[in-house]
Scaffold this motif. Structure first.
Motif, mmCIF file in Angstrom:
data_model
loop_
_atom_site.group_PDB
_atom_site.id
_atom_site.type_symbol
_atom_site.label_atom_id
_atom_site.label_comp_id
_atom_site.label_asym_id
_atom_site.label_seq_id
_atom_site.Cartn_x
_atom_site.Cartn_y
_atom_site.Cartn_z
ATOM 1 N N SER B 186 -1.229 3.986 3.683
ATOM 2 C CA SER B 186 -2.238 3.087 4.237
ATOM 3 C C SER B 186 -3.490 3.047 3.362
ATOM 4 O O SER B 186 -4.004 1.967 3.043
ATOM 5 C CB SER B 186 -2.565 3.547 5.663
ATOM 6 O OG SER B 186 -3.589 2.776 6.181
ATOM 7 N N LEU B 187 -3.966 4.202 2.943
ATOM 8 C CA LEU B 187 -5.175 4.212 2.109
ATOM 9 C C LEU B 187 -4.915 3.619 0.725
ATOM 10 O O LEU B 187 -5.753 2.910 0.176
ATOM 11 C CB LEU B 187 -5.725 5.631 1.981
ATOM 12 C CG LEU B 187 -6.298 6.225 3.268
ATOM 13 C CD1 LEU B 187 -6.784 7.644 3.036
ATOM 14 C CD2 LEU B 187 -7.441 5.363 3.780
ATOM 15 N N SER B 188 -3.731 3.904 0.170
ATOM 16 C CA SER B 188 -3.424 3.337 -1.144
ATOM 17 C C SER B 188 -3.259 1.832 -1.044
ATOM 18 O O SER B 188 -3.637 1.087 -1.949
ATOM 19 C CB SER B 188 -2.145 3.941 -1.712
ATOM 20 O OG SER B 188 -2.256 5.320 -1.800
ATOM 21 N N GLU B 189 -2.685 1.385 0.060
ATOM 22 C CA GLU B 189 -2.517 -0.057 0.242
ATOM 23 C C GLU B 189 -3.884 -0.724 0.306
ATOM 24 O O GLU B 189 -4.087 -1.781 -0.288
ATOM 25 C CB GLU B 189 -1.714 -0.331 1.511
ATOM 26 C CG GLU B 189 -1.080 -1.701 1.563
ATOM 27 C CD GLU B 189 -1.922 -2.740 2.269
ATOM 28 O OE1 GLU B 189 -1.763 -3.934 1.964
ATOM 29 O OE2 GLU B 189 -2.758 -2.377 3.106
ATOM 30 N N ASP B 190 -4.806 -0.094 1.018
ATOM 31 C CA ASP B 190 -6.172 -0.644 1.065
ATOM 32 C C ASP B 190 -6.756 -0.755 -0.338
ATOM 33 O O ASP B 190 -7.347 -1.768 -0.696
ATOM 34 C CB ASP B 190 -7.087 0.251 1.920
ATOM 35 C CG ASP B 190 -6.726 0.186 3.394
ATOM 36 O OD1 ASP B 190 -5.993 -0.746 3.776
ATOM 37 O OD2 ASP B 190 -7.173 1.057 4.151
ATOM 38 N N ALA B 191 -6.570 0.301 -1.123
ATOM 39 C CA ALA B 191 -7.149 0.301 -2.470
ATOM 40 C C ALA B 191 -6.507 -0.776 -3.336
ATOM 41 O O ALA B 191 -7.187 -1.471 -4.095
ATOM 42 C CB ALA B 191 -6.969 1.675 -3.115
ATOM 43 N N PRO B 220 -3.661 0.940 -11.966
ATOM 44 C CA PRO B 220 -4.816 1.582 -12.617
ATOM 45 C C PRO B 220 -6.148 1.127 -12.040
ATOM 46 O O PRO B 220 -7.081 1.916 -11.927
ATOM 47 C CB PRO B 220 -4.711 1.157 -14.085
ATOM 48 C CG PRO B 220 -3.356 0.627 -14.271
ATOM 49 C CD PRO B 220 -2.846 0.195 -12.943
ATOM 50 N N ALA B 221 -6.217 -0.136 -11.642
ATOM 51 C CA ALA B 221 -7.488 -0.621 -11.091
ATOM 52 C C ALA B 221 -7.792 0.052 -9.761
ATOM 53 O O ALA B 221 -8.952 0.216 -9.393
ATOM 54 C CB ALA B 221 -7.446 -2.143 -10.922
ATOM 55 N N ALA B 222 -6.743 0.449 -9.055
ATOM 56 C CA ALA B 222 -6.939 1.051 -7.733
ATOM 57 C C ALA B 222 -6.861 2.567 -7.798
ATOM 58 O O ALA B 222 -6.848 3.228 -6.760
ATOM 59 C CB ALA B 222 -5.879 0.509 -6.766
ATOM 60 N N ILE B 223 -6.834 3.132 -9.002
ATOM 61 C CA ILE B 223 -6.439 4.530 -9.140
ATOM 62 C C ILE B 223 -7.370 5.489 -8.400
ATOM 63 O O ILE B 223 -6.913 6.475 -7.830
ATOM 64 C CB ILE B 223 -6.287 4.944 -10.626
ATOM 65 C CG1 ILE B 223 -5.571 6.274 -10.744
ATOM 66 C CG2 ILE B 223 -7.618 5.020 -11.332
ATOM 67 C CD1 ILE B 223 -4.126 6.217 -10.341
ATOM 68 N N SER B 224 -8.658 5.206 -8.368
ATOM 69 C CA SER B 224 -9.499 6.194 -7.686
ATOM 70 C C SER B 224 -9.255 6.176 -6.184
ATOM 71 O O SER B 224 -9.273 7.232 -5.551
ATOM 72 C CB SER B 224 -10.981 6.041 -8.030
ATOM 73 O OG SER B 224 -11.312 4.742 -8.321
ATOM 74 N N GLY B 225 -8.999 4.998 -5.625
ATOM 75 C CA GLY B 225 -8.671 4.941 -4.199
ATOM 76 C C GLY B 225 -7.344 5.627 -3.917
ATOM 77 O O GLY B 225 -7.187 6.331 -2.912
ATOM 78 N N ILE B 226 -6.398 5.432 -4.825
ATOM 79 C CA ILE B 226 -5.090 6.059 -4.645
ATOM 80 C C ILE B 226 -5.215 7.577 -4.767
ATOM 81 O O ILE B 226 -4.649 8.328 -3.966
ATOM 82 C CB ILE B 226 -4.093 5.500 -5.683
ATOM 83 C CG1 ILE B 226 -3.794 4.036 -5.348
ATOM 84 C CG2 ILE B 226 -2.824 6.324 -5.725
ATOM 85 C CD1 ILE B 226 -3.046 3.296 -6.431
ATOM 86 N N ALA B 227 -5.994 8.015 -5.763
ATOM 87 C CA ALA B 227 -6.192 9.457 -5.927
ATOM 88 C C ALA B 227 -6.858 10.045 -4.688
ATOM 89 O O ALA B 227 -6.478 11.120 -4.221
ATOM 90 C CB ALA B 227 -7.037 9.729 -7.169
ATOM 91 N N ALA B 228 -7.819 9.311 -4.143
ATOM 92 C CA ALA B 228 -8.482 9.801 -2.935
ATOM 93 C C ALA B 228 -7.490 9.906 -1.788
ATOM 94 O O ALA B 228 -7.531 10.859 -0.997
ATOM 95 C CB ALA B 228 -9.638 8.890 -2.558
ATOM 96 N N ALA B 229 -6.577 8.942 -1.698
ATOM 97 C CA ALA B 229 -5.560 8.978 -0.645
ATOM 98 C C ALA B 229 -4.682 10.207 -0.805
ATOM 99 O O ALA B 229 -4.349 10.883 0.174
ATOM 100 C CB ALA B 229 -4.717 7.705 -0.696
ATOM 101 N N ILE B 230 -4.317 10.503 -2.050
ATOM 102 C CA ILE B 230 -3.457 11.662 -2.295
ATOM 103 C C ILE B 230 -4.196 12.953 -1.954
ATOM 104 O O ILE B 230 -3.642 13.857 -1.314
ATOM 105 C CB ILE B 230 -2.967 11.660 -3.756
ATOM 106 C CG1 ILE B 230 -1.997 10.496 -3.951
ATOM 107 C CG2 ILE B 230 -2.317 12.991 -4.116
ATOM 108 C CD1 ILE B 230 -1.561 10.282 -5.379
ATOM 109 N N VAL B 231 -5.460 13.019 -2.352
ATOM 110 C CA VAL B 231 -6.234 14.232 -2.057
ATOM 111 C C VAL B 231 -6.365 14.419 -0.548
ATOM 112 O O VAL B 231 -6.219 15.525 -0.029
ATOM 113 C CB VAL B 231 -7.618 14.161 -2.728
ATOM 114 C CG1 VAL B 231 -8.472 15.327 -2.279
ATOM 115 C CG2 VAL B 231 -7.473 14.178 -4.235
#
Ligand SMILES: Nc1ncnc2c1ncn2[C@@H]1O[C@H](COP(=O)(O)OP(=O)(O)O)[C@@H](O)[C@H]1O
Ligand SMILES: [Mg+2]
Lengths: 297, 316
Positions: B186-191, B220-231
């Motif tokens: 869900s968070l990665s999809e948002d990003a 790559p453009a969404a990578i920080s949001g995706i990383a935050a989702a993973i964390v």
């Protein structure tokens, strides 16, 4: 003569001109001899485009000449962008968009069921209205196309350099290729987008109001660039800036929108297509004349 | 208009006159602001209170057990003589179950996010996203039970032929991962959905296909949001209790073999806190020491995620 000194009116849209301004003279750049009929790289035959039930463009017939710049002009909403996006099947991405008629590229219908839209776009590149560099370094922006389409280049560095040189951007960015493209000005970003497009060595470049978000100096850079690029590419440009069409294009297609009697929907249609100097000095249709002299919004 | 009267009455009874701009502060807004401020302070106060409550007994514990023994000791045997208080087995249990969980959750979560954001039609997305988020609402005790009753005996033993204990880190980790999938998806999809369409169009117009566009531009453009989702997923895995308490086991076990049972930090706290503990005893204080360690680990993970989320705004 530079593009900015040439025109009688301020750069800008039709609104800048008084009602009875003289017709614009076409500029130096496009006073070259053209064959009366363009030797077509691309061609639209009875092109109709629908967005759902809405008939956006009606029966457009156009030929785009090799190594020429063709300008599509006309009031807002008359379907210029729609026609342009048909030429490399970008309209495939719009849900509900439907194309009827024929769009030929070197004689082959690009809407044929056997044709792969991705292959079409590799040959027919596009520069957008708003600069849209990727959130990557300047280098990676230009290298993106060659990388994803698996282009065989001897040396990617020099290929990138060549594209940036062709886009008249090399000298400004050669020391910061590894920096983000977002650090560039709007005009530089747009030239980067042009560099990115020509890095894949397309045959045709489509440009949708490429200067509409740029200041006059950046605009004149891009216009000079287009004229240079004409030697190698076939260019089709949408512009709402008539001076720009007059300055850079070889041929001009004038579109307008006609309201449907029953629904009131405004369907775009091609009014007149001719050499730019003819369109601007001696248009054959009253609507063209009215538009370019500013009597029609 | 009929609505004018109440609006005037809200702005204050003492009419300042038509030309005056002076007005009384709106009393309703003051009350709302006050309530919100109280709410904000309460949540901060509760957090501080928890830390203080943890720190006191934990400090007592560290007077009896050196911090280095606690952090680096390899045996955790708080209840039987000779007692040993090396927390590494518990930390390892937490890390192993979380690792297995992330191995499950990251590919499925990101795959689901990519599908929803880049491939699914708006209609499919409208149906699938809420269903996915429903998964996040399943109580974790149900997941734990599912691990014990299905993953271990059926999936692992019968179908895959893996020899696992009745409780084991593998089954616990797998359902932990399933539980975390919706968070990551869900968070990665948002990003990914927040990436401007102009970038996709730019890529497609160059002859890139959809997968290339997704992997090389959108991702790559969404990578920080995706990383935050993973964390965030990791920190949920580290903090999850019920699943690991049920399915991973209650035997501290410093082992890389996830087929064995392991106890996690949370599992230890859950098991021990329910038992009889003499207030002030060392075994009572271990709860707080382990709790503090868990708190610190989650705090660091959350701080990483805050930094990553902050960076997302700088990307485009
Ligand atoms: N994606 C779309 N969906 C529905 N209608 C559209 C879409 N894009 C453009 N249109 C409509 O098609 C007509 C032509 O639009 P467009 O080609 O953008 O005109 P222009 O570029 O000449 O301003 C307009 O009426 C516009 O509202
Ligand atoms: Mg347009």
């Amino acid at each position: 003569m530079g593009p900015n000194t040439a025109t009688t009116a301020k750069p800008g849209s039709v609104d800048d001109q008084s009602v009875d301004a003289p017709l614009l003279e076409p500029q130096v750049d496009n006073q070259r001899d053209l064959p009366p009929e363009p030797s077509g790289v691309m061609e639209c035959e009875d092109l109709n485009v629908y967005y759902g039930d809405f008939h956006a463009v009606h029966d457009v017939n156009l030929i785009f000449g090799r190594h020429e710049i063709t300008a599509l002009i006309g009031p807002s909403g008359c379907g210029k962008t729609t026609v342009l996006r048909c030429l490399n099947r970008m309209n495939d991405l719009v849900a509900g968009a439907r194309v009827a008629g024929r769009v030929a590229y070197h004689g082959a219908d690009i809407y044929d069921s056997k044709v792969d839209a991705i292959e079409v776009r590799r040959r027919i590149g596009m520069v957008f209205q708003k600069p849209n560099p990727f959130p990557k370094s300047i280098y990676d922006n230009v290298a993106y196309g060659p990388r994803v389409i698996g282009m065989e280049v001897d040396d990617l560095d020099s290929h990138v350099e060549g594209a940036l040189r062709d886009a008249a951007l090399w000298d400004e960015v050669k020391d910061k290729l590894k920096q983000s493209a977002f650090g560039l000005s709007g005009g530089q970003q747009q030239r980067l987008c042009i560099a990115r497009t020509i890095a894949t060595k397309p045959d045709v470049i489509l440009m949708d109001e490429p200067c509409s978000s740029l200041d006059p100096i950046a605009t004149s850079h891009i216009e000079d660039l287009m004229v240079d690029l004409r030697e190698q590419y076939t260019i089709i440009i949408v512009t709402h800036n008539m001076q720009q069409a007059a300055r850079v294009s070889d041929r001009t297609a004038f579109f307008t929108a006609r309201p449907d009697e029953t629904t009131g929907n405004r369907t775009g249609l091609l009014v007149e297509f001719d050499q730019t100097k003819t369109i601007f000095s001696n248009p054959s249709d009253r609507r063209t004349e009215a538009y370019i002299s500013g009597r029609f919004g | 208009m009929t609505t004018t009267a109440p609006i005037i009455s809200v702005t204050g009874g003492d009419d300042p006159g038509p030309t005056s701009l002076a007005g009384s502060r709106r009393p309703g807004e003051m009350v709302v602001m006050l309530l919100l401020r109280v709410a904000a302070f309460v949540s901060v106060a509760v957090t501080v209170g928890i830390v203080i409550a943890l720190v006191g007994p934990a400090l007592n514990f560290f007077q009896q057990v050196p911090v280095s023994d606690f952090l680096f000791g390899t045996t955790w045997r708080p209840n039987f003589a000779p007692t040993e208080y090396g927390a590494l087995p518990l930390v390892a249990g937490t890390l192993m179950t979380t690792l297995v969980g992330m191995i499950v959750a990251i590919p499925f979560g990101l795959g689901a996010a990519m599908y929803l954001s880049e491939y699914a039609s708006p209609r499919v997305r409208r149906v699938l996203k809420p269903v996915l988020e429903l998964l996040a609402g399943i109580p974790s005790v149900v997941y734990g039970f599912f691990a014990l009753q299905f993953i271990t005996p059926t999936l692992l033993r019968a179908w895959l032929g893996v020899e696992v204990g009745f409780t084991n880190a593998l089954a616990a980790g797998i359902v932990l991962g399933v539980m975390i999938i919706p968070t990551i998806a869900s968070l990665s999809e948002d990003a990914m959905s927040a990436v401007p369409d102009a970038l996709r169009q730019g890529s497609l117009a160059m002859g890139a296909n959809r997968m290339q566009t997704t992997l090389r531009v959108v991702f790559p453009a969404a990578i920080s949001g995706i990383a935050a989702a993973i964390v965030l997923g990791i920190s949920r895995g580290v903090g999850e209790t019920m699943i690991v308490a049920l399915a991973a086991g209650s035997q501290p076990n410093l082992s890389p073999d996830v087929r064995e049972g392991m106890q996690t930090m949370t599992g230890y706290i859950a098991n021990t806190a329910g038992g009889e503990n003499i207030v002030g005893s060392v075994s009572y204080n271990t709860l707080f020491a382990v709790g503090l360690l868990l708190f610190m680990i989650t705090l660091v993970i959350n701080m990483i995620s805050i930094v990553l989320v902050r960076r997302i705004r700088e990307v485009y």
